[in-house]
Design a protein around this motif. Sequence first.
Motif, PDB file in Angstrom:
ATOM      1  N   ALA A  84       0.834  -1.208   0.000  1.00 44.76           N
ATOM      2  CA  ALA A  84       0.000   0.000   0.000  1.00 44.76           C
ATOM      3  C   ALA A  84       0.868   1.258   0.000  1.00 44.76           C
ATOM      4  N   PHE A  86       0.696   5.557   0.619  1.00 46.35           N
ATOM      5  CA  PHE A  86      -0.086   6.640   1.207  1.00 46.35           C
ATOM      6  C   PHE A  86       0.597   7.979   0.953  1.00 46.35           C
ATOM      7  N   GLU A  96      -4.784   6.723   0.809  1.00 42.98           N
ATOM      8  CA  GLU A  96      -4.138   5.598   0.153  1.00 42.98           C
ATOM      9  C   GLU A  96      -4.256   5.798  -1.354  1.00 42.98           C
TER      10      GLU A  96
END
Length: 220
Positions: A84, A86, A96
């Motif tokens: 992920a 961010f 995100e």
Amino acid sequence: MNKFLLLASILLCLSLVNAQAQNRQRIYLFEKYTKGMVLLKNKARVPTSLNYDTANGNMMYIDNGKEMILEGVQGIDTVYIETAKFIPSGQHDFLEMMDLKNGTIFINWKLKKLLVGKKGAYGQVIQGNVEVMDVNVIKQQAGIARREDNVVDVYTQLNENEYYLLRNGKFVKCRNEKSLLKLFPGKEELIKKYISKHQSSFNNTHSIIELLDYCMGITN
């Protein structure tokens, strides 16, 4: 130590506050703190263990066994946790950033715990003194907390996520079907048919990710 890494470490340390002192309920995006990396705008990289608190919009960090909040995000470019990615959005919040087949979306995670009721003697959830629901119906998404008086409270998770797209260098937001349709003028009927066919729900993040990817695909 490399000069840039030293500067990064100092900046990171100065930007942390003790999260335990705030005594807020937290709902984490990841099951546990995970090895990640903070990329600063000066290109320095700071590896650390991270998690994201979706209830309060805080990027969390472990420092000497204590939970800390990453603040002063002005110097941060990107935070990576597992796969992920961010980006900073305000004083604490992060979005995100997710690259899909037909474009890029940004998710402002907003999860809350909602008290469903109290667990009864026969495995039922009692709301007030009237409505009764079988606890097995909600056990897949409910959390159970036992208080000191042995009364069991049952919670379910409430999804209030916001989803963003980039249009002409500016973020545009949707959080329900009505606001989504406004972002794709002329495609409303196609989108409504997709939502009906796939039973898309803004309570289901994966469902909305697929819906947004479809919407971007029919407008490209």
